[in-house]
Design an enzyme around this catalytic site. Structure first.
Site, PDB file in Angstrom:
ATOM      1  N   CYS A   6       0.817  -1.215   0.000  1.00  0.00           N
ATOM      2  CA  CYS A   6       0.000   0.000   0.000  1.00  0.00           C
ATOM      3  C   CYS A   6       0.851   1.266   0.000  1.00  0.00           C
ATOM      4  CB  CYS A   6      -0.902  -0.018   1.230  1.00  0.00           C
ATOM      5  SG  CYS A   6      -2.377   0.987   0.985  1.00  0.00           S
ATOM      6  N   ASP A 141      -6.205  -2.965  11.169  1.00  0.00           N
ATOM      7  CA  ASP A 141      -5.009  -2.118  11.235  1.00  0.00           C
ATOM      8  C   ASP A 141      -4.817  -1.690  12.691  1.00  0.00           C
ATOM      9  OD1 ASP A 141      -2.836  -0.620  10.434  1.00  0.00           O
ATOM     10  OD2 ASP A 141      -3.991   0.865   9.302  1.00  0.00           O
TER      11      ASP A 141
HETATM   12  O1  LIG Z   1      -0.782   5.319   4.633  1.00  0.00           O
HETATM   13  C1  LIG Z   1      -1.355   6.384   4.878  1.00  0.00           C
HETATM   14  O2  LIG Z   1      -0.742   7.468   4.888  1.00  0.00           O
HETATM   15  C2  LIG Z   1      -2.823   6.395   5.189  1.00  0.00           C
HETATM   16  C3  LIG Z   1      -3.444   7.603   5.463  1.00  0.00           C
HETATM   17  C4  LIG Z   1      -4.788   7.652   5.744  1.00  0.00           C
HETATM   18  C5  LIG Z   1      -5.534   6.481   5.759  1.00  0.00           C
HETATM   19  C6  LIG Z   1      -4.925   5.272   5.487  1.00  0.00           C
HETATM   20  C7  LIG Z   1      -3.578   5.208   5.207  1.00  0.00           C
HETATM   21  N1  LIG Z   1      -2.942   3.979   4.965  1.00  0.00           N
HETATM   22  C8  LIG Z   1      -3.658   2.757   5.003  1.00  0.00           C
HETATM   23  C9  LIG Z   1      -3.002   1.512   4.629  1.00  0.00           C
HETATM   24  O3  LIG Z   1      -3.568   0.763   3.880  1.00  0.00           O
HETATM   25  C10 LIG Z   1      -1.715   1.040   5.253  1.00  0.00           C
HETATM   26  O4  LIG Z   1      -1.201   0.094   4.393  1.00  0.00           O
HETATM   27  C11 LIG Z   1      -1.994   0.400   6.599  1.00  0.00           C
HETATM   28  O5  LIG Z   1      -2.425   1.419   7.472  1.00  0.00           O
HETATM   29  C12 LIG Z   1      -0.734  -0.252   7.176  1.00  0.00           C
HETATM   30  O6  LIG Z   1       0.302   0.683   7.333  1.00  0.00           O
HETATM   31  P1  LIG Z   1       1.715   0.263   7.975  1.00  0.00           P
HETATM   32  O7  LIG Z   1       1.525   0.097   9.447  1.00  0.00           O
HETATM   33  O8  LIG Z   1       2.606   1.407   7.660  1.00  0.00           O
HETATM   34  O9  LIG Z   1       2.167  -0.995   7.283  1.00  0.00           O
END
Ligand SMILES: O=C(O)c1ccccc1NCC(=O)[C@H](O)[C@H](O)COP(=O)(O)O
Length: 235
Positions: A6, A141
């Site tokens: 993502c 999440d």
């Molecule tokens: O990634 C962002 O900046 C974000 C901002 C607002 C809403 C959602 C967002 N990301 C969502 C995702 O799908 C991420 O992949 C998920 O939160 C996992 O993140 P991580 O802990 O960094 O792998």
């Protein structure tokens, strides 16, 4: 195991990551995010990927957007998946589903609907069950009081051991090449979603980390030749 990477913003990285055989790529359609990407930039990436990777899921991530805005981005960006990452209710998910169904005659594949929930405690997990009849996938999440996603924080995986919704569910939150094997040894999601754990900086993926993440999940087939210098077991 279904793998979603993502927060992509760059066309060359999207192509390299698609070539690694992942199932889905996610785009952050949230203007306050450091990983925000415009709809026209999404369209450039999706147009470049579809001829070579016709089965890849191209997912837009939204935060409390209207159903109209979501549908417009899906159409203009060439997306085939929608991830709702805010405070959307099951009723709103149902409304989005109906709107997306009306788009489908113009689009080749079914549009996947994913509801992300930021899990703080057991009560939050129970809330997740309310969505299992109205979406295709529940994504769990980590909770952060300031950030909606891409936090790099992990959920308490022990809490998820008995999580079995009626629909598919994906694990997200702080996954990385270093901890992903430990995560799936404890919980049994149908998919995994990762962002900051495979990045150099927000929106700039580290391709060697993505490759390592994928390698940890994709086991070689027993018939594939052993790498040079490795001996097989005789029986
Ligand atoms: O990634 C962002 O900046 C974000 C901002 C607002 C809403 C959602 C967002 N990301 C969502 C995702 O799908 C991420 O992949 C998920 O939160 C996992 O993140 P991580 O802990 O960094 O792998």
């Amino acid at each position: 195991m279904y793998i979603k990477i993502c927060g992509l913003t760059k066309i060359d990285q999207a192509q390299a990551i698609a070539q690694m055989g992942v199932n889905a790529i996610g785009f952050i359609c949230v203007s306050s995010s450091p990983r925000y990407i415009t709809t026209s930039a999404i369209a450039q990436i999706t147009t470049s990927l579809i001829p070579d990777y016709p089965t890849i899921d191209l997912i837009g991530v939204f935060l409390n957007a209207s159903a109209e805005e979501i549908c417009q981005t899906v159409e203009q960006g060439g997306l085939n998946g929608v991830q709702l990452h805010g405070d959307e209710s099951p009723e709103f998910c149902h409304e989005v589903r109906s709107h997306l169904d009306q788009l489908q005659p113009n689009i080749n594949s079914n549009i996947k609907l994913i509801k992300a929930l930021r899990v703080k405690d057991q009560a939050g997990l129970e809330q997740a069950q309310r969505y299992s009849d109205v979406v295709d996938v529940i994504l769990l999440d980590a909770y952060d009081p300031q950030m909606a996603g891409g936090t790099g924080k992990t959920i308490d995986w022990q809490m998820l051991r008995d999580f079995r919704p009626h629909c598919d569910w994906w694990l997200a939150g702080g996954l990385s090449p270093e901890n992903v094997e430990q995560a799936i040894a404890l919980v049994c999601p149908s998919g995994l979603d990762v962002s900051s754990g495979v990045e150099r900086s927000a929106g700039d993926k580290d391709l060697s980390k993505v490759k390592e993440f994928v390698r940890k999940l994709v086991r070689p087939s027993p018939l594939s030749p052993l790498p040079k210098g490795e001996k097989g077991t005789k029986n």
